[in-house]
Design a protein around this motif. Structure first.
Motif, PDB file in Angstrom:
ATOM      1  N   ASN A  63       6.787  27.121  57.960  1.00  0.00           N
ATOM      2  CA  ASN A  63       6.708  28.012  56.805  1.00  0.00           C
ATOM      3  C   ASN A  63       5.255  28.452  56.610  1.00  0.00           C
ATOM      4  OD1 ASN A  63       6.447  28.555  53.685  1.00  0.00           O
ATOM      5  ND2 ASN A  63       8.624  28.677  54.183  1.00  0.00           N
ATOM      6  N   SER A  92      12.639  34.857  69.145  1.00  0.00           N
ATOM      7  CA  SER A  92      13.650  35.905  68.904  1.00  0.00           C
ATOM      8  C   SER A  92      14.878  35.354  68.186  1.00  0.00           C
ATOM      9  CB  SER A  92      14.059  36.572  70.215  1.00  0.00           C
ATOM     10  OG  SER A  92      14.656  35.622  71.057  1.00  0.00           O
ATOM     11  N   ARG A  94      14.786  33.145  65.834  1.00  0.00           N
ATOM     12  CA  ARG A  94      14.412  33.127  64.416  1.00  0.00           C
ATOM     13  C   ARG A  94      14.345  34.540  63.854  1.00  0.00           C
ATOM     14  NH1 ARG A  94      14.335  28.381  62.310  1.00  0.00           N
ATOM     15  NH2 ARG A  94      13.963  29.559  60.419  1.00  0.00           N
ATOM     16  N   ARG A  95      13.907  35.483  64.682  1.00  0.00           N
ATOM     17  CA  ARG A  95      13.893  36.883  64.211  1.00  0.00           C
ATOM     18  C   ARG A  95      15.327  37.359  63.992  1.00  0.00           C
ATOM     19  NH1 ARG A  95       8.714  39.862  65.566  1.00  0.00           N
ATOM     20  NH2 ARG A  95       7.426  38.475  66.810  1.00  0.00           N
ATOM     21  N   ALA A  96      16.235  36.968  64.892  1.00  0.00           N
ATOM     22  CA  ALA A  96      17.612  37.470  64.813  1.00  0.00           C
ATOM     23  C   ALA A  96      18.435  36.765  63.734  1.00  0.00           C
ATOM     24  CB  ALA A  96      18.304  37.326  66.165  1.00  0.00           C
ATOM     25  N   TYR A  97      18.281  35.437  63.591  1.00  0.00           N
ATOM     26  CA  TYR A  97      19.185  34.694  62.703  1.00  0.00           C
ATOM     27  C   TYR A  97      18.553  34.302  61.364  1.00  0.00           C
ATOM     28  CZ  TYR A  97      21.216  33.762  67.360  1.00  0.00           C
ATOM     29  OH  TYR A  97      21.696  33.867  68.629  1.00  0.00           O
ATOM     30  N   TYR A  98      17.238  34.307  61.274  1.00  0.00           N
ATOM     31  CA  TYR A  98      16.599  33.785  60.049  1.00  0.00           C
ATOM     32  C   TYR A  98      15.597  34.757  59.445  1.00  0.00           C
ATOM     33  CZ  TYR A  98      18.811  29.623  61.868  1.00  0.00           C
ATOM     34  OH  TYR A  98      19.747  28.742  62.372  1.00  0.00           O
ATOM     35  N   ASN A  99      15.833  36.046  59.668  1.00  0.00           N
ATOM     36  CA  ASN A  99      15.031  37.093  59.016  1.00  0.00           C
ATOM     37  C   ASN A  99      13.540  37.013  59.273  1.00  0.00           C
ATOM     38  OD1 ASN A  99      17.300  38.196  57.824  1.00  0.00           O
ATOM     39  ND2 ASN A  99      17.164  36.759  56.095  1.00  0.00           N
ATOM     40  N   GLU A 100      13.137  36.444  60.390  1.00  0.00           N
ATOM     41  CA  GLU A 100      11.705  36.438  60.723  1.00  0.00           C
ATOM     42  C   GLU A 100      11.285  37.877  61.027  1.00  0.00           C
ATOM     43  OE1 GLU A 100       9.127  34.147  60.370  1.00  0.00           O
ATOM     44  OE2 GLU A 100       9.833  32.847  61.987  1.00  0.00           O
ATOM     45  N   THR A 101      10.178  38.315  60.453  1.00  0.00           N
ATOM     46  CA  THR A 101       9.705  39.690  60.665  1.00  0.00           C
ATOM     47  C   THR A 101       8.278  39.647  61.201  1.00  0.00           C
ATOM     48  OG1 THR A 101       8.749  39.784  58.465  1.00  0.00           O
ATOM     49  CG2 THR A 101      11.039  40.542  58.685  1.00  0.00           C
ATOM     50  N   SER A 104       6.157  38.237  58.417  1.00  0.00           N
ATOM     51  CA  SER A 104       6.152  36.779  58.216  1.00  0.00           C
ATOM     52  C   SER A 104       5.460  36.086  59.396  1.00  0.00           C
ATOM     53  CB  SER A 104       7.564  36.226  57.978  1.00  0.00           C
ATOM     54  OG  SER A 104       8.411  36.481  59.068  1.00  0.00           O
TER      55      SER A 104
END
Ligand code: PGA
Length: 248
Positions: A63, A92, A94-101, A104
């Motif tokens: 986090n 990827s 985390r970008r795909a499933y957990y809204n990582e941008t 962030s």
């Protein structure tokens, strides 16, 4: 001049006992000339750090806040306290499933460096982007936004992993030429942001279906400094073989 690196990304695999057996199995078999790392589930990091030898330990996410009301999250303070060295950021999955941008990821890179954690920053295009010819545009956006305002004083502590999303866990690795093209492009973007001296010392890994058969060819490419490996990092034997291939 850049020390090769082989980082295993265990994802959501391995119990504590399985992980400790792995550590015992690889002990004494890893080359000193390569940074050999496993990025393990957070709940077993402490156990692995206590037993590490040549093998270095990393986390898979973090986090961007030091503490607070973020149920289920792990802070940079906690990772520092656990004495892990590395942290994967922006994978990827985390970008795909957990809204990582990219935003962030940017905040997380800054925090990781503030706490002396070495970030392994993942970038890469999805299949539609590759087919549309926009791979470089996607990489440029991920790197420029991800590293926006990030000060790099020790480039050897910053790692970028080029992981084409279509190659992850599919058995379909990028060809070594495709991987080299993308890694050299990433280095050119970093050069525009940080200059030659820094960009030449940032390690760029390739990830996506790396295995003991394709590792040598990938590693022979001038801008590929190692691998970020999922599936093939789970077995001690293939992990050792991959690490030794990076030493050549
Ligand atoms: P893979 O995963 O080696 O299983 O394709 C790589 C990664 O997700 O980092």
């Amino acid at each position: 001049m850049r020390k090769p690196m082989l980082a295993g990304n265990w994802k959501m695999n391995k119990t504590r006992d399985e992980a400790i057996s792995f550590i015992l199995a690889v002990e004494g078999k890893l080359p000193d000339s390569v940074d050999c790392v496993v990025c393990a589930p957070a709940i077993i990091l402490r156990d692995l750090v206590k037993r590490r030898t040549t093998l270095q330990i990393g986390a898979q996410n973090m986090n961007q806040n030091d503490s607070g009301a973020y149920t289920g999250e792990i802070s940079p303070v906690m990772l520092r306290d656990t004495e892990v060295e590395y942290v994967i950021l922006g994978h990827s999955e985390r970008r795909a499933y957990y809204n990582e941008t990219n935003e962030s990821v940017n905040a997380k890179i800054k925090k990781a460096l503030e706490f002396d954690l070495k970030p392994i920053v993942c970038v890469g295009e999805v299949l539609e982007e590759r087919e549309a010819g926009s791979t470089n545009a996607v990489l440029k956006e991920q790197i420029t936004k991800g590293f926006d305002g990030v000060k790099i004083s020790n480039p050897e502590n910053v790692i970028v992993a080029y992981e084409p999303v279509w190659a992850i866990g599919t058995g379909k690795s990028a060809t070594s030429e495709m991987a080299e093209d993308a890694c050299s492009y990433i280095r050119s973007v970093l050069k525009d942001m940080y200059g030659e001296a820094i960009s030449n010392n940032i390690r760029i890994l390739y990830g996506g279906s790396v295995n003991t058969k394709n590792v040598n060819e990938l590693m022979s490419m001038p801008n590929i400094d190692g691998g970020l490996v999922g599936g093939a990092s789970l077995k001690a034997d293939s992990f050792v073989e991959l690490c030794n291939a990076c030493a050549k």
